[in-house]
Design an enzyme around this catalytic site. Structure first.
Site, PDB file in Angstrom:
ATOM      1  N   GLU B 292       0.857  -1.194   0.000  1.00 18.34           N
ATOM      2  CA  GLU B 292       0.000   0.000   0.000  1.00 18.34           C
ATOM      3  C   GLU B 292       0.893   1.244   0.000  1.00 18.34           C
ATOM      4  O   GLU B 292       0.690   2.170   0.784  1.00 18.34           O
ATOM      5  CB  GLU B 292      -0.909   0.013   1.233  1.00 18.34           C
ATOM      6  CG  GLU B 292      -1.564  -1.321   1.502  1.00 18.34           C
ATOM      7  CD  GLU B 292      -2.641  -1.275   2.576  1.00 18.34           C
ATOM      8  OE1 GLU B 292      -3.804  -1.554   2.226  1.00 18.34           O
ATOM      9  OE2 GLU B 292      -2.334  -0.938   3.737  1.00 18.34           O
ATOM     10  N   CYS B 392     -10.543   0.476   7.525  1.00 17.12           N
ATOM     11  CA  CYS B 392     -10.060   1.733   8.090  1.00 17.12           C
ATOM     12  C   CYS B 392     -10.660   2.940   7.383  1.00 17.12           C
ATOM     13  O   CYS B 392     -10.838   4.004   7.993  1.00 17.12           O
ATOM     14  CB  CYS B 392      -8.543   1.792   7.983  1.00 17.12           C
ATOM     15  SG  CYS B 392      -7.934   1.311   6.353  1.00 17.12           S
TER      16      CYS B 392
END
Lengths: 611, 611
Positions: B292, B392
């Site tokens: 990521e 998230c």
């Protein structure tokens, strides 16, 4: 339906030029290089059948027989034209071992004898029939080259066993092989030994296809091994692209030997689907590493192109068979596209190292590209390798080059066809034909034919050719110039316009939208960083300007200089800025034949450019 | 170094327009939708601390505390402006459970209490300090909203424990957290409760960074968690992009509270590296799913863009802090780029579903795109989801929208800055300021300021804006129009030219070579198949022609019609054909704001087009 006879390897010599040079490297370097790798990796040693768990020997893989068989076939094609005692001794030695370790019932397979003896012919994807097919091809080639039929006799015994268990007892775990090859091999054997049982077994396997129950989930599904439909109902190229084209080659053989019209319709539709929708400009097929397979129409990504070398060879095998079943130059055009691009891109110029995958774009910054079957190999797939874990391609390209003579011409009683312009001398059916040419470097082809008075000579006018001239009267028939041979010794010169051309792809090909590729004659070109000191992705080609061409001995073909421009870095230091502020500077883009990429170290590479 | 004070949430109300509408959906729909998903998935239930192996309850993940904390913070921001007894009851209930299950020594972490009690603070990547950071942020937001400090007191106790084990005993398995967040949270707490221990602990973690020994192999390497260098020596944006920008936000806070000039140099260099080399036009950062993470400069692929919603939020947090440390409109420009594009693309227009990844191009034919952390999710990543395995982003975008008021203006004794043009009414330091605007649909902004006579008013002139006008005298200072406020009640109107623009990317961005994107005001546009009946990849935009713009209530912003052309299928039925035979037809390309993509079902989507 046509039924042209091909001029066989024994009837034709490649004499000079591009292919003579390739054949020299092939017999002096490549055939030995592949042998050395196969010795190092235990493929030859496996023929001793002495592997056991815990031994030091490498564990045989169930496709190793086929690797070595293709090497034997390569050696045989070379022996057909060149005395080479070492090669011949080694082939004989391998045949000795086959004879020694063949089962009494005829069965022969290294893996399934030393590792899984209880699972013979249980697993459709364990390649036993695929291996047998390649052994048969080797046997036929060796017989044709030397007149020695020992290996044919061994294979005949194995075939009898296969007939028994598949056709009579039906005691096997499947009825058609997961990896095709046996079909075309049986027809090849039938050609030299016309025993009906060979043809019948080949037809059995073709007719059984589609009947085995295959799981449909995942990529190893029914289409993966062309098992989704009976062969005569198939209309599209599907699944694993090597398997597919070996099957289609076998289907074309079936047409030839049985005149099966339904099968011919399937072959034609599949061929059209391939060349109109699923083939890279280089001839590469099977665009995805997922299953080494065909995907959907027009899905031809350049950077992730799988385009296995073997798949290009397999399509050439299929197209080369089709050209003798229908007078249509698109078949030989496709063979030509393959042999000058997607096949020989798979072997280095020095004949020592290989590509399994043949991408049309390399961006070294992207290190995420990967191979599906050779994952564990030492080098990144942007570098040529001496061998692969799955090393089917090296001997496949070796045998193709050694056998290139068989792609040149075919004939029937009244007609002689020249399909490929390869400098050669042929003698067949009372005809002597000499082709002199520096093709593909130059476009002049001189054909001198004797003993053919009263016949018609057909010279292929390549599909890529925008203009040509002939020094004799002709008419055009399905892409061939038809010429009446009106003298005992008849001489004709064909001149093809070799001006470099800019090609676009069908607009449905997303990867090539707004882009052009450059070809000269049959050669597709690419650019590498070795010759250009700017980022290739920045290049826009100027398709209005002339392209300069210059023979380059390193590649054995011309290199090009194409006018273009590259975007200049903007002075605003802004990542995004108005389009009106984009500035470009002119550059000369040096291009090399695609077949020669990655011979001078790792490099970015590109075939398709914005224009 | 500047030290502007931000106008706090309690001092400003968003009154109408684009963001009032977003906030209404946020408090009526989103905050409850996220809560419902978190209840369903066991995240709320995990606060009962009654999970045990073999129980029916879902096994808590070590980041669940942070998910719920972000939801609590969202609820608190909403409660700051709206009475909502249900929300408040639920926050209080969660605080009850925190109080109930907090260790006597202050420690609080669900996973490490019920699953790995012996491994507290042993694994740097187990997110205990990250969770604590989000709990602190929630505590501060709830205190600011309600005046209730119970949660702050609980966190204070936990912080004391952290100080003990990390700073005094040094008994932990690492010295700086794998996932940053605690640093900015401690500074936030320090702001409302200026106890030196908070600042000292934050500085401790910043100063320890780079000292932990991290394996350098694989993607989870030292750069992955910004551990490759001491923070003051860092000059480039590296590694996991959310971690990175939470760290940079904490570093900016450190500059604010300590005046650390070396740290400021690092922050400026990192910010420049991001916005000049590593940020999508939408504001997306972290282009790769691998870790990521940020990759190399100019590596901004569109179809595989990761560009996590949280990473855009994190960059907005960083840029919004930087704008108060240096007068340079590029910081607030970056906040603007994020809040109108890369952040709100992460939430559906109806406020119920989310994107974790925000690609700039979707080709539905490619089904190989994947997410690194949410691999097991039910839907393909081309469809918005109600929740993620790693969820998230949903509460992160919820809290950002609820807190948008804090991004609008800041000030010091003599100056008032308007950074974002959001209709609002603010009251701070004796100043009353009302902003009226239909921005970003319209370019007129009216600012009415009272009680500021003798001060200077600074209005940001967006970096995207090619021309503007003001109805009062001004001079331009680092991207702001500086205006002398010469009346008790002072009124100014700024008019920004909202003409749609074609943008190019730096030519080093390979993915965008030869392409243009369309923007209008701060909004990036994209095209979807829902509005266009041709393949998007075939489109070439005509950047010379005018673009039509029309307000669309569905998107709450204008949609565009851009002139272009698409390649027509050639009639030759050839896959490859001469470039000279390419034909195009004119089309109108309908474009929608990028933030609104994938709201009307799955579709191909594209931001960058050939031109």
């Amino acid at each position: 339906m046509e039924q042209l006879k091909k001029v066989k390897l024994s009837e034709i010599d490649v004499t000079s030029g591009f292919w003579a040079q390739r054949q020299r490297i092939n017999r002096e370097v490549t055939v030995y290089a592949v042998r050395d790798r196969y010795e190092e990796t235990g493929r030859f040693g496996a023929f001793d059948f002495d592997y056991c768990e815990g031994s030091d020997k490498p564990r045989p893989h169930f496709f190793w027989d086929s690797d070595v068989a293709k090497w034997m076939e390569s050696a045989a094609f070379i022996l057909a034209k060149n005395q080479d005692d070492e090669l011949q001794r080694q082939v004989e030695c391998l045949i000795d071992k086959i004879e020694e370790h063949q089962d009494e019932n005829g069965y022969f397979n290294i893996y399934h004898t030393v590792i899984e003896p209880d699972n013979r012919f249980k697993d459709r994807d364990h390649h036993e029939l695929y291996c047998l097919g390649h052994l048969i091809e080797a046997a036929v080639a060796y017989y044709n080259a030397t007149g020695r039929d020992r290996m044919i006799r061994l294979m005949d015994k194995y075939i009898d066993y296969v007939i028994k268990v598949f056709m009579k007892d039906k005691s096997t775990g499947f009825s058609s092989p997961g990896h095709e090859e046996i079909e075309l091999a049986l027809f090849k054997l039938y050609e030299v030994r016309p025993e009906e049982k060979y043809k019948n077994l080949a037809m059995f396997f073709l007719n059984e296809r589609g009947k085995d129950k295959i799981p449909i989930a995942g990529w190893c599904n029914a289409k993966y091994s062309q098992n989704h439909l009976p062969v005569r109902a198939q209309r599209t190229a599907e699944g694993h692209s090597v398997r597919a084209n070996y099957l289609y080659s076998g289907m074309a053989d079936a047409v030839r030997f049985t005149g099966d019209a339904e099968m011919m319709e399937a072959c034609k539709a599949i061929f059209n689907d391939t060349v109109e929708r699923k083939m890279y400009i280089t001839g590469g097929v099977g665009s995805s590493n997922r299953g080494e397979a065909y995907t959907t129409a027009y899905d031809l990504p350049n950077d992730t192109a799988y385009a296995e070398t073997c798949a290009s060879i397999a399509l050439a095998l299929f197209a080369n068979r089709m050209k003798d079943l229908e007078i249509d130059s698109r078949y030989a055009d496709t063979v030509e596209r393959e042999i000058y691009n997607g096949i020989i891109s798979g072997i280095s110029l020095d004949g020592r190292s290989f590509f399994y995958e043949n991408p049309l774009e390399i961006n070294l910054a992207d290190r995420t590209r990967h191979t599906s079957v050779n994952e564990g190999d030492r080098l990144p797939i942007t570098q040529r390798q001496l061998n692969f874990g799955c090393s089917c391609c090296p001997p496949n390209v070796t045998r193709l080059i050694a056998d290139i003579g068989e792609y040149i011409c075919s004939y029937d009683e009244n007609r002689v066809f020249v399909h490929q312009y390869i400098a050669s001398s042929a003698s067949f059916a009372g005809v002597q034909m000499d082709i002199e040419t520096e093709y593909p470097s130059l476009g002049e082809i001189n054909v001198c034919i004797a003993g053919a008075k009263g016949k018609r000579l057909y010279l292929r006018i390549p599909g890529w050719c925008e203009s040509f001239s002939l020094n004799v009267p002709y008419k055009t028939v399905n892409g061939y110039a038809e010429i009446d041979v009106d003298a005992d010794s008849f001489d004709v010169t064909l001149s093809l316009d070799m001006k470099p051309r800019f090609l676009a792809a069908d607009p449905r090909v997303r990867a090539d939208a707004g882009k052009a590729a450059v070809m000269r004659g049959p050669l597709v070109y690419c650019a590498e960083c070795a010759d250009n000191d700017f980022d290739l992705f920045k290049v826009r080609l100027d398709t209005q300007k002339e392209v300069a061409s210059d023979y380059d001995a390193y590649f054995g073909a011309p290199v090009l200089e194409v006018k273009g421009s590259v975007a200049e870095e903007n002075t605003l230091k802004a990542l995004y800025f108005p389009v009106a502020d984009v500035r470009e500077r002119a550059v000369n883009v040096k291009m090399i034949p695609y077949f020669g990429f990655a011979n001078r170290g790792e490099s970015d590479m590109r075939v398709w450019f914005r224009y």
